[in-house]
Write an enzyme that holds these catalytic residues in place. Structure first.
Site, PDB file in Angstrom:
ATOM      1  N   HIS A   1       1.975   3.570  -9.076  1.00 46.24           N
ATOM      2  CA  HIS A   1       1.741   2.140  -9.335  1.00 46.24           C
ATOM      3  C   HIS A   1       2.906   1.540 -10.132  1.00 46.24           C
ATOM      4  CE1 HIS A   1      -2.108   2.248  -7.490  1.00 46.24           C
ATOM      5  NE2 HIS A   1      -2.689   3.003  -8.394  1.00 46.24           N
TER       6      HIS A   1
ATOM      7  N   ASP B   1       0.828  -1.214   0.000  1.00 47.62           N
ATOM      8  CA  ASP B   1       0.000   0.000   0.000  1.00 47.62           C
ATOM      9  C   ASP B   1       0.857   1.257   0.000  1.00 47.62           C
ATOM     10  OD1 ASP B   1      -2.439   1.311  -0.066  1.00 47.62           O
ATOM     11  OD2 ASP B   1      -2.621   1.379   2.118  1.00 47.62           O
TER      12      ASP B   1
ATOM     13  N   LEU C   1      10.169 -20.893  -4.546  1.00 46.65           N
ATOM     14  CA  LEU C   1       9.323 -19.898  -3.870  1.00 46.65           C
ATOM     15  C   LEU C   1       7.904 -20.019  -4.421  1.00 46.65           C
ATOM     16  CD1 LEU C   1       8.970 -17.347  -2.026  1.00 46.65           C
ATOM     17  CD2 LEU C   1       9.480 -15.972  -4.066  1.00 46.65           C
TER      18      LEU C   1
HETATM   19  C1  IPE Z   1      -5.498  -2.741   0.090  1.00 45.71           C
HETATM   20  O1  IPE Z   1      -5.174  -1.384  -0.115  1.00 45.71           O
HETATM   21  C2  IPE Z   1      -5.510  -3.465  -1.206  1.00 45.71           C
HETATM   22  C3  IPE Z   1      -4.223  -3.586  -1.890  1.00 45.71           C
HETATM   23  C4  IPE Z   1      -3.070  -3.139  -1.472  1.00 45.71           C
HETATM   24  C5  IPE Z   1      -4.257  -4.298  -3.114  1.00 45.71           C
HETATM   25  P1  IPE Z   1      -6.290  -0.268  -0.240  1.00 45.71           P
HETATM   26  O2  IPE Z   1      -5.567   1.016  -0.448  1.00 45.71           O
HETATM   27  O3  IPE Z   1      -7.290  -0.628  -1.256  1.00 45.71           O
HETATM   28  O4  IPE Z   1      -6.974  -0.334   1.201  1.00 45.71           O
HETATM   29  P2  IPE Z   1      -7.810   0.744   1.997  1.00 45.71           P
HETATM   30  O5  IPE Z   1      -8.813   1.299   1.047  1.00 45.71           O
HETATM   31  O6  IPE Z   1      -6.837   1.807   2.394  1.00 45.71           O
HETATM   32  O7  IPE Z   1      -8.380   0.042   3.166  1.00 45.71           O
HETATM   33  C1  IPE Z   2      -1.858   0.148  -3.335  1.00 44.85           C
HETATM   34  O1  IPE Z   2      -1.603   1.526  -3.382  1.00 44.85           O
HETATM   35  C2  IPE Z   2      -2.093  -0.424  -4.707  1.00 44.85           C
HETATM   36  C3  IPE Z   2      -3.489  -0.808  -4.979  1.00 44.85           C
HETATM   37  C4  IPE Z   2      -4.459  -0.809  -4.092  1.00 44.85           C
HETATM   38  C5  IPE Z   2      -3.787  -1.222  -6.331  1.00 44.85           C
HETATM   39  P1  IPE Z   2      -2.761   2.580  -3.340  1.00 44.85           P
HETATM   40  O2  IPE Z   2      -3.190   2.911  -4.733  1.00 44.85           O
HETATM   41  O3  IPE Z   2      -3.871   2.152  -2.436  1.00 44.85           O
HETATM   42  O4  IPE Z   2      -2.014   3.836  -2.715  1.00 44.85           O
HETATM   43  P2  IPE Z   2      -2.586   4.861  -1.650  1.00 44.85           P
HETATM   44  O5  IPE Z   2      -3.057   4.068  -0.461  1.00 44.85           O
HETATM   45  O6  IPE Z   2      -3.702   5.608  -2.310  1.00 44.85           O
HETATM   46  O7  IPE Z   2      -1.417   5.728  -1.347  1.00 44.85           O
HETATM   47 MG    MG Z   3      -4.189   2.374  -0.418  1.00 48.56          MG
END
Ligand code: IPE
Ligand code: IPE
Ligand code: MG
Length: 253
Positions: free
Chosen positions: A36, A19, A130
């Site tokens: 991303h 995240d 792995l």
């Molecule tokens: C969790 O992250 C899902 C992934 C990393 C794939 P999110 O960014 O979607 O989670 P919330 O919305 O902060 O809970």
């Molecule tokens: C995690 O990073 C990747 C996915 C959920 C696809 P985020 O896109 O949730 O990044 P933040 O949390 O908005 O910084």
């Molecule tokens: Mg996120």
């Protein structure tokens, strides 16, 4: 001669919520998609670390059931990134002995992506160094529901009595049932929640959170997580004395 200290325990199975990509980009005043892309490079850092440390299984949360609700252009760009990564990375992972699997509601992906996922799984099925599981279009609640559906089908077909259903039977139909449950969970990005990741499988997993944003992930951060893990006492509901294999100091009988 003093004997060497016992080596610190290494998690067999590591589960990661990757995240913070969006915030990483926003801090640079760049579009979320740049984050991303940088996040995709951090996946390589994490896989390299697991191969070097001898971690047997790595499960990465790449895209949640709820992430389908993001703006259409972000979802579209993520799908393109995912397809590109599948096209580029699988041969190299195969060469390095990585078995790749995908867990989640695969039907929601476009056919081109599904075909690549199936091909990657088939190509790497015999690898043992792995076990890499990518959770994509995955939700812990979906996982429990699909396992319940599988049991219901067996009951409806007369193959299974409802009274026979127990935790082990449901667990055997959950994703990753053939792996030991995750020993260590890491979430980057500073939020301290599970966000519908492996709800069933995380029952006794050690949780570790870091402010580090996913694209900034490095081996030192992962090493800190492993050090924290090595210092944890996993009691699984028992007492500390039971786990240590010692008798309690006082007898309170
Ligand atoms: C969790 O992250 C899902 C992934 C990393 C794939 P999110 O960014 O979607 O989670 P919330 O919305 O902060 O809970
Ligand atoms: C995690 O990073 C990747 C996915 C959920 C696809 P985020 O896109 O949730 O990044 P933040 O949390 O908005 O910084
Ligand atoms: Mg996120």
């Amino acid at each position: 001669m003093p004997s060497d200290p016992a080596p610190a325990p290494i998690p067999r199975h590591l589960a990661v919520i990757m995240d913070g990509n969006g915030r990483w980009a926003q801090r640079r005043r760049r579009p979320r998609m740049i984050g991303h892309r940088a996040g995709a490079r951090a996946v390589d850092v994490c896989i390299d670390f697991c191969l070097e440390t001898g971690i047997e299984a790595l499960t990465l949360f790449a895209f949640s059931s709820e992430n389908w609700g993001r703006p259409e252009d972000e979802v579209g760009a993520l799908m393109k990134l995912f397809l590109g990564a599948l096209e580029r990375e699988v041969d190299e992972l195969h060469r390095r002995g990585v078995r790749i699997r995908f867990i989640g509601e695969r039907e929601r992906f476009a056919e081109a992506i599904r075909a690549r996922m199936n091909a990657a799984e088939a190509q790497t099925a015999g690898n043992t160094r792995l076990q890499l599981s990518i959770a994509a279009s995955y939700g812990g609640r979906w996982d429990i529901a699909q396992a319940a559906r599988a049991l219901a089908r067996d009951v409806a077909a007369g193959r299974l009595a409802p009274e026979a259903i127990d935790e082990a039977m449901l667990g055997a139909r959950m994703a990753l049932a053939d792996l030991p449950p995750p020993d260590l969970f890491i979430r980057t990005g500073g939020d301290t929640r599970v966000s519908n990741f492996l709800l069933w499988q995380l029952a006794y997993t050690e949780l570790w959170f870091t402010e580090t944003l996913w694209p900034d992930l490095d081996a030192a951060t992962l090493r800190r997580a492993l050090d924290a893990y090595a210092g944890r006492e996993r009691r699984f509901g028992l007492t500390g004395d039971q786990v240590a294999g010692t008798q309690p100091q006082e007898n309170n009988a």
